[in-house]
Scaffold this motif. Structure first.
Motif, short mmCIF file in Angstrom:
data_model
loop_
_atom_site.label_atom_id
_atom_site.label_comp_id
_atom_site.label_asym_id
_atom_site.label_seq_id
_atom_site.Cartn_x
_atom_site.Cartn_y
_atom_site.Cartn_z
N ASP A 166 0.83 -1.20 0.00
CA ASP A 166 0.00 0.00 0.00
C ASP A 166 0.87 1.25 0.00
O ASP A 166 0.62 2.20 -0.76
CB ASP A 166 -0.93 0.01 1.22
N ALA A 167 1.88 1.26 0.86
CA ALA A 167 2.80 2.41 0.90
C ALA A 167 3.62 2.50 -0.37
O ALA A 167 3.87 3.59 -0.89
CB ALA A 167 3.71 2.30 2.13
N LEU A 168 4.02 1.35 -0.89
CA LEU A 168 4.84 1.33 -2.10
C LEU A 168 4.07 1.88 -3.30
O LEU A 168 4.65 2.55 -4.15
CB LEU A 168 5.33 -0.09 -2.39
N ALA A 169 2.79 1.61 -3.37
CA ALA A 169 2.00 2.09 -4.50
C ALA A 169 2.05 3.61 -4.59
O ALA A 169 2.21 4.18 -5.68
CB ALA A 169 0.56 1.61 -4.39
N LEU A 215 -8.88 -12.94 -1.82
CA LEU A 215 -9.88 -12.53 -0.84
C LEU A 215 -9.21 -12.04 0.43
O LEU A 215 -9.74 -11.17 1.13
CB LEU A 215 -10.82 -13.70 -0.53
N GLU A 216 -8.03 -12.59 0.74
CA GLU A 216 -7.22 -12.10 1.85
C GLU A 216 -5.76 -12.42 1.58
O GLU A 216 -5.44 -13.39 0.89
CB GLU A 216 -7.66 -12.70 3.18
N GLY A 217 -4.87 -11.58 2.10
CA GLY A 217 -3.44 -11.80 1.90
C GLY A 217 -2.91 -11.03 0.70
O GLY A 217 -3.57 -10.18 0.12
N GLY A 218 -1.67 -11.35 0.33
CA GLY A 218 -1.02 -10.71 -0.80
C GLY A 218 -0.49 -9.32 -0.51
O GLY A 218 -0.16 -8.56 -1.44
N ASP A 219 -0.37 -8.98 0.77
CA ASP A 219 -0.01 -7.61 1.14
C ASP A 219 1.45 -7.27 0.88
O ASP A 219 1.84 -6.10 1.01
CB ASP A 219 -0.33 -7.37 2.62
N ASP A 220 2.28 -8.28 0.54
CA ASP A 220 3.69 -8.00 0.24
C ASP A 220 4.02 -8.35 -1.21
O ASP A 220 5.20 -8.52 -1.56
CB ASP A 220 4.61 -8.77 1.19
#
Length: 363
Positions: A307-310, A328-333
């Protein structure tokens, strides 16, 4: 930095320089010259008859098992409308194409995400889910150079999925728009070609091999399923785009399709290599598996907030799609990088900017 022309790893589409525009012009001329009536008419819901026949021949099935649509997303939507009702269980890969998730959730499906490994969906987990009593209407599988991950389903896993679909009576939806775009390794046979129980419905598209704007896709499946979908198509639009389908028919039959695929393969191999080299140089801690075909690479950036990187990437003039969009959940990195629409030079510069954005998060 924001004043730089942006470099986008976002869209899964080929760049103009690898599209055979000359061949499309000739195919268009032939479509109107050789079959003006069929090209300009409404047609029927099953699609332009000569192209439908050509597709049937390619897959070795009767023409009654083929329906040609306005792009493969339309094919997907028709199949979901035919088979999936609110509350029905559906198996998907995790991650999977974001529009698939959206479509299924809008239909009220009970979505069961199953982890995706480098050799395809976790079939042990699929079997465990089935043994637990869940009875899915269908399992959606992107077997070759999966969007978004770029992974390919192995031959043993294809065989196991076919056996499970036959045993438990669910439809195996083989969503395969990237089949022809293998630039390394050995081509694997489709599950459709190995199906002996009528479990598989196969979808593909000419968007990746001819051009995205042509918007021609198709379904191949059991005749009764195709007949049911034809009724939905009739009430939806009477017929799909006959002009586009007539042009594709001429493009395929002239031999231009094979030449186009060769061009696309060569360009994508070069672009994949450029992406790998740039990641190795600029982001050595990045984790990924280089695909053997297709348009996409899934890249994990351990310890980085995507999110910050975007936001930081936008400031550095580069864009990507967040991994969380495909789950549906995950993938945050994780991020999906589409390399198909960029030159090798743009890819190199884009990764350089992405690495600068990552470093700026620690500044």
């Amino acid at each position: 930095m924001a004043s730089q022309a942006a470099i986008g790893f976002t869209r899964g589409a080929p760049s103009l320089d690898i599209i055979d525009t000359e061949g499309l012009v000739e195919a268009t001329r032939l479509a109107f010259a050789e079959d003006p009536a069929g090209t300009t008419a409404y047609g029927t819901a099953v699609g332009y008859a000569p192209l439908r026949k050509w597709i049937a021949e390619q897959h070795g099935v009767p023409v009654e098992q083929v329906l040609v649509t306005n792009g493969s997303m339309q094919a997907d939507a028709f199949l979901f409308e035919q088979l999936v009702s609110p509350g029905d269980a559906v198996i998907v890969e995790a991650p999977t194409y974001d529009r698939t998730l959206l479509n299924l959730r809008q239909r009220g499906a009970e979505v069961h995400p199953i982890a995706l490994h480098e050799d395809g969906i976790d079939v042990d987990a699929v079997q465990a889910l089935l043994e637990s009593g869940v009875r899915p209407k269908l399992a959606h599988i992107i077997p070759n150079f999966q969007n978004p991950a770029g992974y390919t389903l192995s031959a043993p896993k294809r065989a196991r999925l076919l056996a499970l679909a036959s045993q438990y009576g669910f439809t195996l939806f083989e969503d395969d728009p990237y089949f022809s775009i293998r630039f390394e390794g050995e081509q694997l046979p489709t599950m459709l070609s190995q199906d002996t129980s009528g479990s598989v419905v196969y979808a593909s598209s000419f968007s990746k091999t001819v051009c995205p704007g042509i918007r021609v896709g198709y379904l191949v499946g059991p005749a009764e399923v195709i007949a049911g979908i034809a009724k939905i198509a009739t009430t939806t639009y009477i017929s799909p785009n006959m002009v586009s389908q007539s042009i594709v028919n001429q493009f395929c039959r002239s031999g231009r399709l094979d030449k186009s695929i060769d061009t696309v393969r060569a360009a994508l191999r070069q672009r994949k290599d450029a992406l790998v080299a740039a990641l190795e140089r600029e982001l050595p801690k990045a984790e990924y598996t280089a695909p053997q075909g297709g348009y996409f690479m899934w890249v994990r950036l351990p310890g980085v907030s995507i999110d910050a990187l975007a936001d930081a990437a936008a400031e550095h003039g580069v864009a990507f799609v967040k991994g969380a969009d495909f789950l549906l959940e995950g993938g945050d990195d994780s991020v999906r990088l589409a390399y198909s629409g960029l030159s090798a030079e743009e890819i190199d510069e884009g990764v350089t900017r992405l690495a600068a954005a990552v470093r700026s998060l620690d500044a």
